[in-house]
Enzyme design. Structure first.
Site, mmCIF file in Angstrom:
data_model
loop_
_atom_site.group_PDB
_atom_site.id
_atom_site.type_symbol
_atom_site.label_atom_id
_atom_site.label_comp_id
_atom_site.label_asym_id
_atom_site.label_seq_id
_atom_site.Cartn_x
_atom_site.Cartn_y
_atom_site.Cartn_z
ATOM 1 N N HIS A 178 -4.874 -13.484 -2.096
ATOM 2 C CA HIS A 178 -3.805 -12.877 -1.303
ATOM 3 C C HIS A 178 -2.420 -13.188 -1.847
ATOM 4 O O HIS A 178 -1.447 -12.511 -1.484
ATOM 5 C CB HIS A 178 -3.908 -13.343 0.154
ATOM 6 C CG HIS A 178 -5.094 -12.789 0.877
ATOM 7 N ND1 HIS A 178 -5.010 -11.711 1.737
ATOM 8 C CD2 HIS A 178 -6.406 -13.142 0.852
ATOM 9 C CE1 HIS A 178 -6.209 -11.434 2.215
ATOM 10 N NE2 HIS A 178 -7.082 -12.300 1.699
ATOM 11 N N ASP A 193 5.973 -12.630 -4.185
ATOM 12 C CA ASP A 193 5.102 -12.451 -3.032
ATOM 13 C C ASP A 193 3.862 -11.687 -3.463
ATOM 14 O O ASP A 193 3.955 -10.772 -4.293
ATOM 15 C CB ASP A 193 5.828 -11.667 -1.934
ATOM 16 C CG ASP A 193 5.555 -12.218 -0.543
ATOM 17 O OD1 ASP A 193 4.535 -12.909 -0.372
ATOM 18 O OD2 ASP A 193 6.365 -11.964 0.371
#
Length: 466
Positions: free
Chosen positions: A160, A368
């Protein structure tokens, strides 16, 4: 139909509303096929010694056709596996912050030990045809530990967070063992094509992997399928939240309270990867360079508490307090506070109203994996008068959300210019950009993400030797 077994650091009760993309997708998929959700309970064993957690049983709770299975950790394992290796080594390195990494050898030992513990406790719950889906950086070696126990099931892994470039990855003392562990999986999924490229280049350079095709890597006598599977949101569910009572109440209150202002919004965890100080520098530059924004533009920055047991976050909190105070002191008026800084959680059901009331969303992380706030902001907008998204090129979402205004968060003046452009963008252009963005996040939503990954895992060709 094969059962789905999901393994993640933490679990969530399938009966309760899901807050994040992972929980939404896992809940839906498990309820469709039946299965097991396995992970840490979030509790620490009463005995501080690691042996207490290793001998403790697994807590098994049937919830409909889903079995929720959790285990406790000892204080030592929590400090070495979770606080230590996961959050003091892997998190900073994978976000390109080698300066914040702490390569204590005790952390690596604890990380291996807890992954072995997960494998041992999961093994009795498995059936021969189960499909196993392991999530995130806490559990990279789990498949290797399961294979060592004789598990031959198809096992997929999804990262993730970002995958760093090879030379940054190679700074981790255990990087060879860590990356070799990934080849025990049958399928490894990443958030973006850039992440796939970084991993493939690492495997070629460090493991001398063969590349039979763009989606396959062969090393350590194993073939691993890799691919980009960008996670999405449940767009329809988020639109429903926007039109529910609490969403509408928040929207109405914000519009009334800030009727004379143009709202800029940031919603983040308080984390050094999110670029929060850089965002405040850019906002201060906006006020200095564009006088018309003074007494008009208001930045609401929500920074939810995060990993407060990790030392690097104390300094970030002090820096944010100082910067917000300085901007408000330099530019504030009796009836206008430039920055409204909120260091606490805001209920998810109120967020859509907050998004919808904002003219600009600032999603400007330094790095991110994806960043679902960007997609939530798009889903919450009024199509007839949408707000504009200012998005860091270093967010995984940037590969999909091309119609956002892209910025380099390290470029203070460039980011300020982009914010001003967003504030002054004509309605017709905002509508056009929003239509394209909304169409894409609807097509590539959380249900697409889950089904696409699991279909790929079901059909992957296996070769078992390690």
């Amino acid at each position: 139909m094969s059962r789905l077994v999901v393994v993640s650091n933490r679990t969530a009760d399938p009966r309760k509303p899901a807050a994040g993309g992972l929980a939404v997708a896992v809940k839906e998929s498990l309820q469709q096929t039946g299965g097991v959700w396995f992970g840490w309970s979030g509790r620490l064993a009463e005995d501080a010694g690691s042996e207490a957690a290793h001998t403790a049983g697994t807590h098994v709770q049937p919830v409909g056709n889903v079995t929720l299975a959790t285990l406790d950790l000892s204080r030592e394992d929590y400090e070495t596996y979770y606080l230590g290796y996961a959050n003091d080594v892997l998190w900073p390195v994978f976000h390109y912050r080698l300066d914040l990494a702490n390569f204590d050898t005790r952390f690596a030992a604890g990380y291996r030990r807890v992954n072995q513990l997960f494998a041992q406790k999961l093994l009795p719950l498995l059936k021969p045809d189960d499909l196993i889906w392991v999530h995130d950086y806490h559990l990279i070696p789990l498949a290797a530990e399961l294979r060592a126990l004789g598990v031959g099931n198809r096992i997929g892994f999804f990262l993730h967070i970002p995958m760093p470039p090879p030379l940054i990855m190679a700074a981790i003392p255990e990087h060879e063992w860590l990356m070799r562990s990934l080849f025990a999986y049958d399928l490894a999924g990443f958030q973006s094509q850039a992440d796939v490229t970084h991993f493939s280049h690492y495997a070629e350079a460090e493991a001398h992997a063969e590349v039979p095709s763009p989606e396959r890597l062969r090393a350590f006598n194993r073939t691993l399928r890799v691919g980009a599977y960008p996670i999405g949101i449940d767009v329809d569910e988020f639109v429903r939240l926007a039109h529910a009572k609490e969403g509408l109440d928040m929207f109405g209150w914000m519009r009334e309270e800030y009727a004379r202002r143009q709202l800029l919004l940031g919603v983040d965890r308080l984390d050094y990867s999110k670029g929060l100080p850089q965002r405040l520098y850019a906002f201060r530059e906006l006020l200095a360079r564009y006088p018309e924004t003074r007494n008009s533009a208001t930045l609401i920055q929500i920074a939810s508490p995060s990993r407060e047991d990790v030392g690097a976050y104390d300094e970030l909190r002090r820096q944010m307090d100082s910067l917000c105070g300085a901007i408000n002191g330099d530019y504030g008026e009796l009836d206008w506070m430039p920055v409204r800084y909120i260091h606490r959680n805001v209920a998810r059901r109120r967020l859509p109203g907050l998004y919808r009331a904002s003219r600009v969303a600032l999603v400007t992380p330094l790095r991110d994996g994806m960043n679902l706030v960007a997609k939530e902001f798009i889903a919450a907008q009024d199509p007839a008068d949408p707000g504009m998204l200012v998005l860091s090129r270093f967010a995984g979402a940037a590969e999909q959300l091309k119609e956002a205004l892209m910025v380099n968060p390290y470029d203070t003046q460039g980011t300020a210019q982009a914010i001003q452009r967003a504030l002054t963008m004509p309605l017709e252009e905002r509508i056009s950009r929003h239509e394209a963005l909304l169409s894409r996040i609807r097509k590539l939503d959380v249900h697409w993400w889950c089904s696409t990954f699991l279909q790929a895992l079901k059909h992957v060709e296996q070769d078992m030797p390690l």
